[in-house]
Write an enzyme that holds these catalytic residues in place. Structure first.
Site, PDB file in Angstrom:
ATOM      1  N   ARG A  50       0.824  -1.213   0.000  1.00 18.50           N
ATOM      2  CA  ARG A  50       0.000   0.000   0.000  1.00 18.50           C
ATOM      3  C   ARG A  50       0.860   1.266   0.000  1.00 18.50           C
ATOM      4  O   ARG A  50       0.523   2.257  -0.658  1.00 18.50           O
ATOM      5  CB  ARG A  50      -0.916  -0.005   1.230  1.00 18.50           C
ATOM      6  CG  ARG A  50      -1.851  -1.221   1.306  1.00 18.50           C
ATOM      7  CD  ARG A  50      -3.226  -0.929   0.779  1.00 18.50           C
ATOM      8  NE  ARG A  50      -4.098  -2.112   0.817  1.00 18.50           N
ATOM      9  CZ  ARG A  50      -5.090  -2.269   1.671  1.00 18.50           C
ATOM     10  NH1 ARG A  50      -5.351  -1.344   2.576  1.00 18.50           N
ATOM     11  NH2 ARG A  50      -5.847  -3.346   1.612  1.00 18.50           N
ATOM     12  N   ASP A 159     -17.193   7.653   8.499  1.00 22.55           N
ATOM     13  CA  ASP A 159     -15.953   6.929   8.220  1.00 22.55           C
ATOM     14  C   ASP A 159     -14.790   7.810   8.660  1.00 22.55           C
ATOM     15  O   ASP A 159     -14.901   9.045   8.666  1.00 22.55           O
ATOM     16  CB  ASP A 159     -15.820   6.585   6.729  1.00 22.55           C
ATOM     17  CG  ASP A 159     -14.813   5.463   6.495  1.00 22.55           C
ATOM     18  OD1 ASP A 159     -15.235   4.293   6.424  1.00 22.55           O
ATOM     19  OD2 ASP A 159     -13.609   5.750   6.405  1.00 22.55           O
TER      20      ASP A 159
END
Length: 287
Positions: A50, A159
């Protein structure tokens, strides 16, 4: 070649950049401080895959430089980018379909008439990612109460990542992305836009308030909520953090409320009882 090999002898992952245990530990500590997520060293490959993209984008030579950047006062934007890169989860419309079947048949259907007569209904999608979950909830609700917008009905979707919140607010998805939505519902509640994509219509988006929220931080909402979804996120926390979050949800649920959690998650604190696979209600609530 021997010199290059020796430089990477302590790397946790084979690749373009050296990722040492110290680098990994600094990244894991920052992620835990920001989000509560615990990253064991077994996740080194995931972290590398990532974040190597971030190193390339920034033109950095190694993870030492990257850690120095994100740990500096000038690194606030990159800390947000790092958080987004490491917390992106798989999501899709009607993921774990049995939850939405249960929501429709066991929870919303018995409430529908009282909602039409003015009963308050509050739903929270607490780790909403790019929006597929709260929109699936909204579409399930609209299948029973087509005029939900005319009643005291609200869906909160939160979120930790502001980037995915903006995507969720836009409500635009690929043709493949909306494929799980039944065709009749898709035609009624979404509209085609450019490049074959679909946009969720205003009457659906109007039911949902999208907000940034860190589950280990302050919760400004008071509730109570009739329905809370928190799926496939608490599993990344250590057990004491999981227990605190389950306890905070418990305090915000109505007496007949339901909590939907991920298929790999379990609740191990008092005050809940199972209402089906990975579905919980308050202990002592009527059956």
């Amino acid at each position: 070649m021997r010199a290059a090999a020796s430089l990477r002898a302590d790397s946790l992952v084979e690749g373009e950049y050296r990722l040492t245990a110290e680098n990994f530990g600094r990244v894991a500590a920052m992620l835990r401080a920001q989000s509560g997520i615990h990253l064991p060293e077994t996740k080194a490959t995931l972290v590398y895959s990532r974040l190597a993209k971030r190193l390339r984008a920034l033109g950095l030579r190694n993870f030492d430089e990257y850690c120095a950047l994100v740990d500096s006062p000038e690194g606030a934007d990159e800390r947000s980018a790092m958080l987004a890169a490491l917390t992106t989860n798989v999501t899709r419309f009607y993921r774990e379909q049995h939850h939405f079947d249960h929501l429709r048949d066991r929870v919303l259907a018995p409430m529908a008439e009282t909602v039409r007569r003015g009963k308050r209904l509050r739903i929270w999608s607490s780790a909403c990612s790019t929006g597929e979950e709260p929109y699936s909830i909204a579409l399930t609700l609209l299948s029973l109460i087509p005029d939900a917008a005319q009643h005291d009905v609200r869906i909160l979707a939160t979120d930790i990542d502001p980037v995915v919140i903006e995507k969720a607010k836009a409500g635009v998805y690929s043709a493949d992305g909306v494929a799980p939505i039944p065709p009749a519902s898709r035609e009624r509640h979404l509209e085609r836009v450019q490049d074959g994509r679909w946009r969720v219509k205003d009457h659906v988006r109007g039911l949902i308030a999208f907000k940034q929220l860190n589950l280990i931080g302050e919760w400004p909402m008071r509730g109570p909520f009739d329905i809370i979804f928190c799926r496939n996120v608490v599993i990344y926390f250590e057990e004491p953090t999981q227990d605190r979050i389950w306890g905070r949800f418990r305090s915000l649920l109505t007496s007949e409320g339901r909590l939907y959690i991920g298929h790999s998650e379990r609740i191990n604190i008092d005050g809940y009882r199972s209402d089906g696979l990975t579905i919980y209600r308050l202990d002592g609530a009527a059956s």
